[in-house]
Design a protein around this motif. Structure first.
Motif, short mmCIF file in Angstrom:
data_model
loop_
_atom_site.label_atom_id
_atom_site.label_comp_id
_atom_site.label_asym_id
_atom_site.label_seq_id
_atom_site.Cartn_x
_atom_site.Cartn_y
_atom_site.Cartn_z
N ARG A 124 50.99 -16.04 25.27
CA ARG A 124 52.13 -16.88 24.89
C ARG A 124 52.67 -16.41 23.54
N SER A 125 51.83 -16.43 22.53
CA SER A 125 52.19 -15.83 21.24
C SER A 125 51.17 -14.80 20.80
N VAL A 126 50.10 -14.64 21.56
CA VAL A 126 49.06 -13.64 21.29
C VAL A 126 49.04 -12.66 22.47
N PHE A 127 49.27 -11.39 22.17
CA PHE A 127 49.38 -10.38 23.23
C PHE A 127 48.57 -9.14 22.87
N ASP A 128 48.20 -8.39 23.90
CA ASP A 128 47.68 -7.05 23.72
C ASP A 128 48.59 -6.09 24.47
N PHE A 129 48.49 -4.80 24.19
CA PHE A 129 49.26 -3.84 24.98
C PHE A 129 48.37 -2.68 25.43
N TYR A 130 47.06 -2.85 25.33
CA TYR A 130 46.13 -1.80 25.74
C TYR A 130 45.74 -1.93 27.21
N THR A 131 46.29 -2.91 27.89
CA THR A 131 46.08 -3.06 29.33
C THR A 131 47.45 -3.12 30.01
N PHE A 132 47.47 -2.78 31.28
CA PHE A 132 48.72 -2.79 32.04
C PHE A 132 49.30 -4.20 32.09
N ASP A 133 48.45 -5.19 32.39
CA ASP A 133 48.93 -6.57 32.45
C ASP A 133 49.39 -7.06 31.09
N GLY A 134 48.67 -6.68 30.04
CA GLY A 134 49.05 -7.11 28.70
C GLY A 134 50.38 -6.52 28.27
N ALA A 135 50.58 -5.23 28.54
CA ALA A 135 51.84 -4.59 28.17
C ALA A 135 53.02 -5.19 28.94
N ARG A 136 52.79 -5.51 30.22
CA ARG A 136 53.87 -6.14 31.01
C ARG A 136 54.18 -7.54 30.49
N ALA A 137 53.15 -8.30 30.14
CA ALA A 137 53.38 -9.65 29.60
C ALA A 137 54.14 -9.59 28.29
N LEU A 138 53.80 -8.63 27.44
CA LEU A 138 54.51 -8.47 26.17
C LEU A 138 55.95 -8.03 26.40
N ALA A 139 56.17 -7.20 27.40
CA ALA A 139 57.53 -6.77 27.73
C ALA A 139 58.40 -7.95 28.13
N ALA A 140 57.79 -8.95 28.78
CA ALA A 140 58.55 -10.13 29.18
C ALA A 140 58.84 -11.05 28.00
N ALA A 141 57.93 -11.07 27.01
CA ALA A 141 58.06 -12.01 25.89
C ALA A 141 58.86 -11.45 24.72
N LEU A 142 58.79 -10.14 24.51
CA LEU A 142 59.37 -9.56 23.30
C LEU A 142 60.87 -9.76 23.16
N PRO A 143 61.67 -9.69 24.22
CA PRO A 143 63.12 -9.87 24.04
C PRO A 143 63.51 -11.21 23.42
N ALA A 144 62.69 -12.22 23.57
CA ALA A 144 63.01 -13.54 23.01
C ALA A 144 62.63 -13.65 21.54
N PHE A 145 61.93 -12.66 21.01
CA PHE A 145 61.48 -12.72 19.62
C PHE A 145 62.55 -12.10 18.72
N ASP A 146 63.19 -12.92 17.89
CA ASP A 146 64.23 -12.40 17.01
C ASP A 146 64.12 -12.90 15.58
N HIS A 147 63.05 -13.63 15.25
CA HIS A 147 62.82 -14.04 13.87
C HIS A 147 61.37 -14.49 13.72
N GLY A 148 60.90 -14.46 12.46
CA GLY A 148 59.54 -14.90 12.20
C GLY A 148 58.65 -13.75 11.76
N ARG A 149 57.36 -13.95 11.90
CA ARG A 149 56.38 -12.95 11.46
C ARG A 149 55.69 -12.32 12.66
N LEU A 150 55.81 -11.00 12.75
CA LEU A 150 55.12 -10.20 13.77
C LEU A 150 53.92 -9.55 13.10
N VAL A 151 52.73 -9.84 13.62
CA VAL A 151 51.50 -9.26 13.08
C VAL A 151 50.93 -8.29 14.11
N VAL A 152 50.79 -7.04 13.69
CA VAL A 152 50.12 -6.02 14.51
C VAL A 152 48.71 -5.89 13.96
N HIS A 153 47.72 -6.03 14.81
CA HIS A 153 46.35 -6.24 14.32
C HIS A 153 45.33 -5.42 15.10
#
Length: 432
Positions: A124-153
């Protein structure tokens, strides 16, 4: 009939069976490879999926398409390796005996190992991109993100493709700028390392790139938990980083079958001789690719170069000759930096990434530790090379062992030798 059994039909396992099938007599050697499914992913493509730069269907192909004639592909889960009895027990009850075993079971993100990571904010607000499912879920969520704090961890080292989190931060910066919302987003890069990367010269270059892009570096951050309620990550020393969107690299661990079989360290990696990849406990067992505990990057290039060394050594071993070749930890990785540019780093156990030209001195055409369009195109072209050259085990005109040709060493040569053995601080067993 002698039997070679390979566990894992990923990058390393597929290359091994292709190369050895050509060089071992079919009337003398039976080769079998085992994997749990028939889907072979192109994992470097996961990085681009969240930004819409690749299509999901372009990243997965059938494993059997890359297994050569004369090699049996068994699709099954492995229950346990009985190395004392030279046998592998499958979950369906079958028993596969072997004379030689190659473990190429890889490494896997384990978000379950960090308290709170798999909480209510997962995907929902916590994602990974090291898996196929995780990268696809992030691809669906990222377009809606246009403000705030993005933490890469990053949770902890070692991880496969250790430059990928940096690449994600650089691509996110470029992607947000292209959408015209970069000034509304704060990007934080949180790492357990004391710098942006593990080696001094590369860390200086990559750290400067973070600073130029106004990406805040939060070093020495050892996560203890994810706090769903506050939407934050909390370190063991009680530092807290709030986030609106967290893109995390969970703890990476080897396959659980390694733990069940009593063959691994605390992260389920198989202790091996770092030069020959031979198990320290069983002379007829080898661990290749991400499955071993060698102090090198867990990257496709390491799998490729180490397999080249392993094949020649293996042929000597089974012929009764000593293994004379030694893998040097050679790795090279493209680092996508956004805006159609990239870097390239080339290093090994003993020599850190240095500036220069690759693979040929002066001519290149690729630049080391310098952003260029050619490096970006090289990274994109590598997908074709992966499917058509690397996996089928065809010759690639690059030396398996690292060379200093084309590299510019710093005035203090000792800095160049701050070995890549430090890349994996979590590797528990000292290498000989």
């Amino acid at each position: 009939m002698r039997r070679l059994l390979v566990l894992g039909a990923g990058t390393a396992g597929t290359m091994v069976v292709n190369k050895l099938r050509r060089r071992l007599r079919a009337d003398e050697w039976e080769i079998t490879v085992v994997d749990r499914d028939d889907a072979h992913p192109y994992q470097p493509g996961y990085l681009f999926l969240p930004f819409g730069a690749t299509a999901p269907e372009d990243l997965v192909r059938a494993r059997h398409a890359f297994i050569p004639d004369g090699v049996e592909l068994v699709l099954a889960d492995v229950d346990r390796i009985d190395a004392d009895e030279n046998a592998v027990l499958l979950a369906d009850g079958r028993r596969l005996s072997y004379d030689y075993l190659v473990i190429a079971t890889g490494t896997t993100p384990r978000p379950d190992q960090t308290p709170g990571m798999l909480g209510k904010e997962w995907r929902r607000s916590v994602f990974d991109f090291y898996t196929f499912d995780g990268a696809r879920a992030l691809a669906a969520a990222l377009p809606a993100f246009d403000h705030g704090r993005l933490v890469v961890h990053i949770t902890e080292m070692p991880i496969k493709c250790p430059v990928a989190p940096l690449e994600f931060a650089f691509l996110a910066d470029a992607w947000l700028r292209q959408r015209g919302v970069r000034d509304r987003v704060e990007i934080v890069y949180a790492t357990p390392l004391s710098e942006a990367f593990t080696q001094p010269v590369a860390a200086q270059h990559l750290g400067a790139m973070l600073e130029e892009r106004k990406i805040l570096l939060e070093p020495d951050f050892m996560i203890e938990r994810v706090d769903d309620e506050r939407k934050s990550i909390v370190s063991w020393d009680e530092r807290e980083i709030l986030f609106d969107l967290l893109v995390t690299v969970p703890l990476n661990m080897g396959d659980d079958v390694i733990a069940r079989s009593g063959l691994g360290d605390e992260l389920n990696y198989v202790p091996v001789d770092k030069g020959t990849l031979q198990s320290k406990a069983h002379a007829n067992v080898f661990a290749l690719g991400d499955a071993s505990n060698i102090p090198a990057s867990k990257a496709g290039s390491v799998a490729h170069f180490s397999v080249e060394i392993f094949v020649d050594n293996f042929l000597d071993l089974v012929a009764g000759r000593p293994m004379t070749r030694s893998f040097d930890g050679h790795a090279n990785c493209f680092v996508e930096s956004g805006d159609g540019k990239g870097l390239l780093i080339d290093f090994n156990y003993d020599t850190q990434p240095l500036p220069g030209r690759y693979p040929l001195p002066v001519v290149g055409p690729l630049s080391l530790l310098k952003e260029s369009r050619a490096n970006h195109l090289g990274k994109l072209a590598f997908r074709w090379v992966y499917w058509n050259v690397l996996l089928p085990g065809r010759p690639l005109p690059l030396p398996a062992l690292m060379t200093m040709a084309g590299k510019v060493a710093p005035p203090d040569r000792s800095a160049a030798s701050a070995g890549a053995g430090a890349t994996n601080p979590s590797t528990s067993t000292p290498q000989e």
